[in-house]
Design an enzyme around this catalytic site. Structure first.
Site, PDB file in Angstrom:
ATOM      1  N   GLU A 102     -11.030 -23.892  15.597  1.00 61.16           N
ATOM      2  CA  GLU A 102     -12.279 -24.310  14.939  1.00 61.16           C
ATOM      3  C   GLU A 102     -12.025 -25.290  13.782  1.00 61.16           C
ATOM      4  O   GLU A 102     -12.720 -26.303  13.661  1.00 61.16           O
ATOM      5  CB  GLU A 102     -12.959 -23.003  14.491  1.00 61.16           C
ATOM      6  CG  GLU A 102     -13.985 -23.041  13.447  1.00 61.16           C
ATOM      7  CD  GLU A 102     -13.552 -22.258  12.198  1.00 61.16           C
ATOM      8  OE1 GLU A 102     -14.019 -22.652  11.133  1.00 61.16           O
ATOM      9  OE2 GLU A 102     -12.766 -21.285  12.295  1.00 61.16           O
ATOM     10  N   ASP A 126      -7.411 -16.375  18.269  1.00 63.52           N
ATOM     11  CA  ASP A 126      -8.619 -15.624  17.886  1.00 63.52           C
ATOM     12  C   ASP A 126      -9.760 -15.763  18.904  1.00 63.52           C
ATOM     13  O   ASP A 126     -10.698 -14.974  18.882  1.00 63.52           O
ATOM     14  CB  ASP A 126      -9.127 -16.089  16.517  1.00 63.52           C
ATOM     15  CG  ASP A 126      -8.197 -15.701  15.388  1.00 63.52           C
ATOM     16  OD1 ASP A 126      -7.227 -14.959  15.638  1.00 63.52           O
ATOM     17  OD2 ASP A 126      -8.437 -16.139  14.246  1.00 63.52           O
ATOM     18  N   ARG A 262      -1.173   6.783   9.741  1.00 59.90           N
ATOM     19  CA  ARG A 262      -0.330   5.639   9.377  1.00 59.90           C
ATOM     20  C   ARG A 262      -1.005   4.350   9.828  1.00 59.90           C
ATOM     21  O   ARG A 262      -1.721   4.348  10.832  1.00 59.90           O
ATOM     22  CB  ARG A 262       1.035   5.724  10.071  1.00 59.90           C
ATOM     23  CG  ARG A 262       1.848   6.936   9.710  1.00 59.90           C
ATOM     24  CD  ARG A 262       2.586   6.712   8.397  1.00 59.90           C
ATOM     25  NE  ARG A 262       3.546   7.753   8.159  1.00 59.90           N
ATOM     26  CZ  ARG A 262       3.314   8.866   7.461  1.00 59.90           C
ATOM     27  NH1 ARG A 262       2.113   9.091   6.948  1.00 59.90           N
ATOM     28  NH2 ARG A 262       4.267   9.769   7.284  1.00 59.90           N
ATOM     29  N   GLN A 270       1.714 -11.222  17.145  1.00 57.68           N
ATOM     30  CA  GLN A 270       0.674 -11.624  18.111  1.00 57.68           C
ATOM     31  C   GLN A 270       0.717 -13.105  18.458  1.00 57.68           C
ATOM     32  O   GLN A 270       0.148 -13.540  19.443  1.00 57.68           O
ATOM     33  CB  GLN A 270      -0.714 -11.354  17.515  1.00 57.68           C
ATOM     34  CG  GLN A 270      -1.050  -9.911  17.424  1.00 57.68           C
ATOM     35  CD  GLN A 270      -2.129  -9.643  16.382  1.00 57.68           C
ATOM     36  OE1 GLN A 270      -3.289  -9.516  16.720  1.00 57.68           O
ATOM     37  NE2 GLN A 270      -1.759  -9.549  15.130  1.00 57.68           N
TER      38      GLN A 270
HETATM   39  O1  F6P Z   1      -4.506 -18.544  14.093  1.00 60.53           O
HETATM   40  C1  F6P Z   1      -5.568 -17.800  13.544  1.00 60.53           C
HETATM   41  C2  F6P Z   1      -4.994 -16.695  12.749  1.00 60.53           C
HETATM   42  O2  F6P Z   1      -4.135 -16.072  13.607  1.00 60.53           O
HETATM   43  C3  F6P Z   1      -5.958 -15.704  12.127  1.00 60.53           C
HETATM   44  O3  F6P Z   1      -6.337 -14.647  12.922  1.00 60.53           O
HETATM   45  C4  F6P Z   1      -5.193 -15.239  10.932  1.00 60.53           C
HETATM   46  O4  F6P Z   1      -6.040 -14.787   9.916  1.00 60.53           O
HETATM   47  C5  F6P Z   1      -4.476 -16.459  10.508  1.00 60.53           C
HETATM   48  O5  F6P Z   1      -4.239 -17.197  11.669  1.00 60.53           O
HETATM   49  C6  F6P Z   1      -3.168 -16.230   9.785  1.00 60.53           C
HETATM   50  O6  F6P Z   1      -2.697 -17.460   9.400  1.00 60.53           O
HETATM   51  P1  F6P Z   1      -1.348 -17.766   8.668  1.00 60.53           P
HETATM   52  O7  F6P Z   1      -0.285 -17.733   9.711  1.00 60.53           O
HETATM   53  O8  F6P Z   1      -1.534 -19.143   8.120  1.00 60.53           O
HETATM   54  O9  F6P Z   1      -1.171 -16.729   7.641  1.00 60.53           O
END
Ligand code: F6P
Length: 338
Positions: A102, A126, A262, A270
């Site tokens: 996005e 996402d 926990r 991911q």
């Molecule tokens: O790519 C999107 C995302 O994976 C989000 O879900 C997450 O909040 C963000 O990237 C984390 O980004 P960074 O690797 O810059 O901390």
């Protein structure tokens, strides 16, 4: 023609498949492919490489992006936009292929309107990009969540514990819902729906009373539990750095049920590692369509998968919008919370 590509935002498995797709589709047309280094940062710093066959063949099986990525926003102010346009024009490139979610696609749409010919390709684990049924990385991410849930079940059962798994999903709960359902999670919280903590606590107590003495709760990182959740680091697109809601949910569960709980934050696992077959095949097909559009000098498009077909839509369709999980779907899927 001289085609340039960049990968922007958080990386995702399958990005190197896009670059391979672009390279071979360019080769067929006699076009050259260049790669800007580290997303829009490379445009602002005029840093790029000529991409060669060995690069794409050797990197195809790897996760991440071999040309690097960043969250640099070229459209953050007029001065930055002018610099990006001036640099791009100085290279003699005919078109820029921007692979992103996005933020990157939104900024690319603005840059297209400001004078850089752009084609966008969908990427984000996402899955919250408007206008497309495919965003590279999502399928791989939900498989990783699925496997994690399965692994958590065995340890939770052994210790009769509740385990809370926090997954990515800044504005939307696609990863939590799809990964959680696939792995057989017992309960899932997504940002689209205000969490009902009393319902969750009742749910867990009931499970234990029925003799099912463990529970796996999947929580999307964007879920808001209390006003006291504060995040201080903000990126160039104005997004805060999330993380920690899983710990908060675990603490509430332990306090209210007295069951040992926990939290596990799955984090960047991911986004890492090789892509699934799905996240390799569609990039090849989408990249091929992109080069066909470029051949016809059709710019300002986002190449998407929509209802089984690969097609081109206006880049601006994805600008400033987020594709969320329909509440109705979430409510229907609650039938599987057990
Ligand atoms: O790519 C999107 C995302 O994976 C989000 O879900 C997450 O909040 C963000 O990237 C984390 O980004 P960074 O690797 O810059 O901390």
């Amino acid at each position: 023609m001289k085609v340039a590509v960049l990968t922007g935002g958080g990386d995702a498995p399958g990005l190197n498949a896009y670059i391979k797709g672009l390279y071979f589709s360019c080769k067929k047309e006699g076009f050259q492919l260049y790669g800007y280094l580290d997303g829009w940062k490379g445009v602002l710093e005029n840093k790029y490489i000529l991409i060669e066959e060995n690069d794409v063949v050797n990197n195809f099986h790897q996760g991440g992006t071999f040309i690097g990525s960043s969250r640099t926003n070229p459209a953050k102010d007029k001065q930055t936009m002018d610099k990006a346009i001036e640099n791009f024009k100085s290279t003699g490139f005919d078109v820029l292929v921007a692979i992103g979610g996005e933020d990157t696609i939104g900024a690319s749409s603005k840059m297209h309107k400001a004078g850089i010919p752009v084609i966008g390709l969908p990427k984000t684990i996402d899955y919250d990009l408007e206008g497309t049924d495919f965003t590279v990385g999502f399928n791989t991410a939900i498989n990783i969540v699925m496997e994690s849930v399965e692994r958590l079940i065995t340890t939770a059962k052994s210790h009769k514990r509740v385990l809370v798994l926090e997954v990515m999903g800044r504005h939307a709960g696609w990863i939590a819902l799809y990964g959680g359902l696939a792995g057989g999670a017992n309960y899932i919280l997504i940002p689209e729906e205000e969490p009902d903590i009393d319902e969750l606590i009742e749910f867990i107590k009931n499970r234990y009373e029925k003799g099912q003495k463990y529970a796996i709760i999947v929580v999307a990182e964007g879920v808001k539990i209390s006003e006291s959740q504060k995040y201080e680091v903000v990126d160039e697109y104005g997004h805060v750095k999330l993380g920690g809601v899983g710990e908060l949910v675990a603490k509430i569960i332990e306090d209210k049920t007295k069951i040992t709980t926990r939290a596990v934050n799955l984090g960047h696992i991911q986004r890492g590692g090789p892509a699934t077959s799905y996240d390799r095949i569609y990039p090849l097909m989408i990249a091929n369509k992109a080069i066909n559009l470029i051949k016809q000098k059709e710019f300002g498009k986002l190449v998407v998968l929509k209802e089984g077909k690969i097609e081109a839509i206006d880049l601006s369709i994805a600008e400033g919008k987020i594709k969320k999980v329909p509440i109705e779907l979430y409510k229907q899927m609650k039938v599987y919370f057990h």
